[in-house]
Design an enzyme around this catalytic site. Structure first.
Site, PDB file in Angstrom:
ATOM      1  N   ASP A  77       0.847  -1.191   0.000  1.00  0.00           N
ATOM      2  CA  ASP A  77       0.000   0.000   0.000  1.00  0.00           C
ATOM      3  C   ASP A  77       0.893   1.255   0.000  1.00  0.00           C
ATOM      4  O   ASP A  77       1.805   1.368   0.828  1.00  0.00           O
ATOM      5  CB  ASP A  77      -0.842  -0.074   1.298  1.00  0.00           C
ATOM      6  CG  ASP A  77      -1.967   0.909   1.353  1.00  0.00           C
ATOM      7  OD1 ASP A  77      -2.509   1.264   0.304  1.00  0.00           O
ATOM      8  OD2 ASP A  77      -2.333   1.315   2.485  1.00  0.00           O
ATOM      9  N   GLY A 209      -8.973   5.471   2.049  1.00  0.00           N
ATOM     10  CA  GLY A 209      -9.472   6.338   3.116  1.00  0.00           C
ATOM     11  C   GLY A 209     -10.921   6.115   3.478  1.00  0.00           C
ATOM     12  O   GLY A 209     -11.668   7.070   3.684  1.00  0.00           O
TER      13      GLY A 209
HETATM   14  O1  G3H Z   1      -4.229   3.040   2.089  1.00  0.00           O
HETATM   15  C1  G3H Z   1      -4.900   2.895   3.126  1.00  0.00           C
HETATM   16  C2  G3H Z   1      -6.238   3.468   3.269  1.00  0.00           C
HETATM   17  O2  G3H Z   1      -6.463   4.423   2.312  1.00  0.00           O
HETATM   18  C3  G3H Z   1      -6.653   3.732   4.658  1.00  0.00           C
HETATM   19  O3  G3H Z   1      -7.478   4.841   4.862  1.00  0.00           O
HETATM   20  O4  G3H Z   1      -7.081   5.007   7.301  1.00  0.00           O
HETATM   21  O5  G3H Z   1      -8.879   6.319   6.224  1.00  0.00           O
HETATM   22  O6  G3H Z   1      -9.115   3.876   6.449  1.00  0.00           O
HETATM   23  P1  G3H Z   1      -8.176   5.018   6.293  1.00  0.00           P
HETATM   24 ZN    ZN Z   2      -4.512   5.012   1.207  1.00  0.00          ZN
END
Ligand code: G3H
Ligand code: ZN
Length: 282
Positions: A77, A209
């Protein structure tokens, strides 16, 4: 993995990509996948990968795959340079996200293309690029303001996919990383529709996100073509809150395997709820 995305797209559900950096988080995530049951993606950011070890998490997931028979995928990621991507590919990651979203458009295309070629040569099936500016980190925020210029431009999305050869595209449609105390902004679903119209079946669309994002927006976004949804902050919050509570409840306890079960359960609960929301159960 791409077949699973295709099936998800056709049947209008999404696959969750859950971040983990230790065994307890991983256990919670896998137990949720088993219970629902659902295919899932385990994501590790550069920081999380470094902490847990890329080969180590690969080995753990292989062991869980064998034990559960579930389609479990390991994904890097927000990789931001070729070095970390090479390490992940070497460790056997199934899927790679190169995040060049901070680069100027042309440079993002050039770097993403190079990385996509490297991944393809090394038999990585899913290569995710990113276009648009996603604010915030995976933590709790007082306030985050999304600006119009942050959003992915539909024409650029089409050009980006053509120019890079990626299979998945992470887009900015009002989503942010992390949870805003007073509530996260709404997704711009009109923008998602415009992007989807341009992108069609040239690439799968990814929503980063998702923690804190209004649930009705997530449901709509899935109907409109989002097939992979990233979740991190929700899991971090569940983990740390449960751990603080467990330590407080048992101040004399010294055996980690006696302290950690409620922490694993808290992570599992969040993942189960997300899987239901995304519709990938059964
Ligand atoms: O790449 C990881 C995600 O976009 C996590 O987003 O922390 O808002 O769930 P979040
Ligand atoms: Zn992310």
């Amino acid at each position: 993995m791409l077949n699973i995305f295709k099936k998800a797209q056709k049947n209008k559900y999404a696959i969750g990509a859950f971040n983990a950096s230790n065994l307890e988080q991983l256990k919670g995530i896998i137990q949720a996948a088993q219970k629902t049951p659902s295919p899932i993606i385990i994501s590790t950011s550069p920081g999380e990968s470094k902490f847990v070890g890329k080969k180590q998490i690969r080995a753990l997931i292989d062991a869980y795959k064998e034990e559960t028979g579930l389609p479990l995928f390991l994904h890097l990621d927000h990789g931001k340079d070729l070095e970390i991507i090479k390490e992940a590919v070497e460790a056997g990651y199934d899927s790679i996200h190169f995040d060049g979203s901070e680069l100027p458009f042309e440079e993002n295309i050039k770097k993403t293309k190079e990385i996509a070629e490297f991944c393809r040569q090394n038999k990585v099936k899913n290569i995710e690029g990113e276009l648009g500016y996603l604010r915030g980190k995976s933590e709790i925020h007082e306030e985050v303001e999304v600006k119009e210029e942050d959003l992915t431009k539909p024409e650029q999305a089409e050009e980006f996919i053509k120019g890079t050869g990626i299979t998945s595209l992470a887009i900015a449609i009002g989503n942010i990383h992390g949870i805003v105390k007073g509530g996260n902004p709404h997704l711009n679903l009109d923008r998602l529709r415009e992007i989807q119209e341009k992108v069609g079946d040239k690439a799968f669309l990814v929503l980063h996100g998702s923690s804190g994002t209004p649930e009705e927006d997530i449901k709509e976004a899935i109907k409109m073509g989002i097939v992979k949804i990233n979740v991190n902050t929700d899991l971090r919050v569940a983990y740390t809150q449960a751990l603080r509570q467990a330590l407080q409840n048992n101040p004399e306890e010294t055996a980690p395997y006696k302290i950690m079960p409620p922490v694993i359960e808290a992570v599992q609960k969040v993942v189960e709820e997300r899987i239901q929301l995304f519709g990938s159960n059964n």
